[in-house]
Design a protein around this motif. Structure first.
Motif, short mmCIF file in Angstrom:
data_model
loop_
_atom_site.label_atom_id
_atom_site.label_comp_id
_atom_site.label_asym_id
_atom_site.label_seq_id
_atom_site.Cartn_x
_atom_site.Cartn_y
_atom_site.Cartn_z
N TYR A 103 5.51 5.59 0.65
CA TYR A 103 4.96 6.92 0.85
C TYR A 103 5.36 7.80 -0.33
N ASP A 104 4.40 8.59 -0.81
CA ASP A 104 4.65 9.48 -1.95
C ASP A 104 4.37 10.92 -1.53
N GLY A 105 5.39 11.77 -1.53
CA GLY A 105 5.25 13.15 -1.08
C GLY A 105 4.69 14.09 -2.13
N VAL A 114 7.86 1.70 -12.08
CA VAL A 114 6.93 2.24 -13.08
C VAL A 114 5.85 3.07 -12.40
N HIS A 115 5.76 4.31 -12.80
CA HIS A 115 4.79 5.25 -12.22
C HIS A 115 3.48 5.21 -13.00
N GLY A 116 2.37 5.06 -12.25
CA GLY A 116 1.05 5.19 -12.87
C GLY A 116 0.55 3.88 -13.45
N VAL A 168 14.84 4.97 -9.56
CA VAL A 168 14.30 6.04 -10.40
C VAL A 168 12.91 5.67 -10.89
N ARG A 169 12.13 6.69 -11.18
CA ARG A 169 10.81 6.51 -11.75
C ARG A 169 10.93 6.38 -13.25
N THR A 170 10.08 5.53 -13.82
CA THR A 170 9.90 5.54 -15.26
C THR A 170 8.41 5.46 -15.53
N VAL A 202 0.86 -1.19 0.00
CA VAL A 202 0.00 0.00 0.00
C VAL A 202 0.89 1.24 0.00
N LYS A 203 0.55 2.20 -0.85
CA LYS A 203 1.29 3.48 -0.86
C LYS A 203 0.35 4.62 -0.52
N LEU A 204 0.84 5.51 0.32
CA LEU A 204 0.05 6.66 0.73
C LEU A 204 0.43 7.91 -0.03
N HIS A 205 -0.58 8.61 -0.52
CA HIS A 205 -0.45 10.03 -0.86
C HIS A 205 -1.17 10.74 0.29
N ALA A 206 -0.43 11.44 1.13
CA ALA A 206 -1.05 12.00 2.33
C ALA A 206 -1.26 13.50 2.19
N TYR A 250 10.60 5.96 -0.38
CA TYR A 250 10.23 7.34 -0.06
C TYR A 250 10.26 8.10 -1.37
N GLU A 251 9.04 8.42 -1.86
CA GLU A 251 8.92 8.91 -3.23
C GLU A 251 8.74 10.43 -3.30
N GLU A 252 9.47 11.03 -4.19
CA GLU A 252 9.31 12.42 -4.62
C GLU A 252 8.90 13.40 -3.52
N PRO A 253 9.72 13.55 -2.48
CA PRO A 253 9.35 14.53 -1.45
C PRO A 253 9.46 15.97 -1.93
N ALA A 300 12.87 11.34 -9.79
CA ALA A 300 12.87 11.53 -11.24
C ALA A 300 11.58 11.02 -11.89
N GLU A 301 10.46 11.32 -11.23
CA GLU A 301 9.15 10.95 -11.80
C GLU A 301 8.67 11.99 -12.80
N THR A 302 8.76 13.26 -12.40
CA THR A 302 8.19 14.32 -13.23
C THR A 302 9.26 15.18 -13.88
MG LIG Z 1 4.40 9.56 -7.60
#
Ligand SMILES: [Mg+2]
Length: 357
Positions: free
Chosen positions: A188-190, A291-293, A262-264, A158-162, A214-217, A240-242
């Motif tokens: 966790y995704d910041g 892989v993002h999304g 890294v994000r792809t 489970v991943k949180l967008h808080a 720990y993603e994209e803070p 490196a997601e966006t």
């Molecule tokens: Mg993300």
């Protein structure tokens, strides 16, 4: 083989479960506009891709992509990928437009091959674990309820967008860890909501709570700030997601120690071609390219490569409404048909379109 026409259909739809993200970011709204891109060929094989935007997508297809694509060989994706890259120099294309044509060209390629796309790309596996990726819920209790439902459904991660408040998010993450126990993987995704000091504070809390990543803070403009964060933390920082520049930019994150993973994605890294480049680049450094999304193009990338852990599946409501295709053990399975597997009803699109080419 030759591209004979490029069509696009913009539709407006009601959002099934309207949701919000952290403070400061726009949420889903009640309706959304999206555009289907359709590349037609002289052999009667059409390729499709889906762009989650309306007028802006249609404008770029009309003014730029048509000119690049019509008359070309759709199987020469490498050439066309670079021609779109050149367009980007002039247009500064929205990042999600860089791969719009590429995805449809890979759809054509896999249809010509008579294979599902992931097998054309490499074919590493036929199923992959999905993680439940939450939207932002108003209270801790609601996050715990949603996590319970996800685990009950079969998700093992489970991943949180808080909320985008470092102190409150840290407490939430610790509380969730206690609640679900140690066997559930948590991330966790910041969503880039923090400055360096907040990022460090939150990272230490996640580290203690045994989070997997720990993603994209922070916004991904400063390689230097991400390098400093990675130096201070043991928890893997996923970045490196966006950031613009696909593998060219991912290379800098990697070589400067500014990301541990890294994000792809097909959406932000230039379609299938760009997403696979980032994945192979990361692999050469023995790193994962997570892989993002969700969506079918990203699923094919997940199945095609070895160095990725999960498929991201959005959980946008409480009670949860899990996307079709995820089984009760939390796996998402490979599409069987040739191509990407979009089910597109062109007549229906033509009828419903609020604008089209
Ligand atoms: Mg993300």
């Amino acid at each position: 083989m030759e591209i004979t026409d490029v069509k696009a259909y913009t539709v407006e739809e009601k959002v099934n479960h309207p949701f919000v993200w952290r403070k400061g970011l726009p949420g889903s709204g009640e309706t959304s506009q999206s555009t289907w891109l359709r590349i037609c060929t002289d052999e009667g094989i059409d390729g499709y891709s889906y762009i989650g935007r309306g007028a802006v997508a249609l404008d770029i297809v009309r003014r730029r992509l048509r000119e690049v694509l019509i008359g070309k060989d759709p199987l020469q994706k490498e050439l066309l990928w670079h021609e779109v890259w050149e367009l980007d120099r002039i247009e500064e294309l929205p990042i999600y437009m860089l791969g719009a044509a590429d995805v449809a060209l890979w759809d054509i390629t896999a249809k010509v091959a008579g294979l599902p796309l992931y097998k054309v790309l490499g074919g590493y596996r036929d199923k992959i674990d999905a993680y439940a990726s939450t939207v932002t819920f108003p209270t801790t209790e609601e996050y715990l309820e949603v996590a319970d439902q996800c685990v009950e459904y079969g998700f093992k991660a489970v991943k949180l967008h808080a909320w985008g408040d470092a102190r409150k998010d840290a407490l939430l993450c610790q509380r969730l860890r206690k609640h679900v126990g140690d066997d559930i993987v948590l991330m966790y995704d910041g969503s880039a909501g923090f400055n360096f000091h907040e990022s460090l504070y939150l990272g230490r809390a996640l580290e203690e709570a045994g989070y997997y990543w720990y993603e994209e803070p922070m916004r991904e403009f400063s390689i230097n700030q991400y390098r400093k964060l990675c130096d201070h933390l043991d928890i893997p920082v996923l970045a490196a997601e966006t950031s613009d520049g696909a593998h060219y930019n991912a290379a800098d994150f990697i070589i400067h120690g500014a990301a541990d993973m890294v994000r792809t994605s097909t959406g932000f890294k230039g379609g299938i071609t760009g997403a696979m480049r980032v994945a192979h680049l990361a692999d050469s450094f023995q790193m994962t390219a997570e892989v993002h999304g969700g969506g079918l193009p990203n699923l094919h990338v997940c199945l095609a490569i070895r160095n990725n852990s999960y498929y991201e599946s959005l959980i946008a409501s409480n009670p949860i409404d899990v996307e079709t295709g995820i089984d009760r053990e939390g796996y998402v399975h490979a599409p069987a048909g040739a191509g990407i597997g979009f089910e597109v009803d062109v007549e229906d699109l033509q009828r419903r379109a609020i604008a089209q080419l």
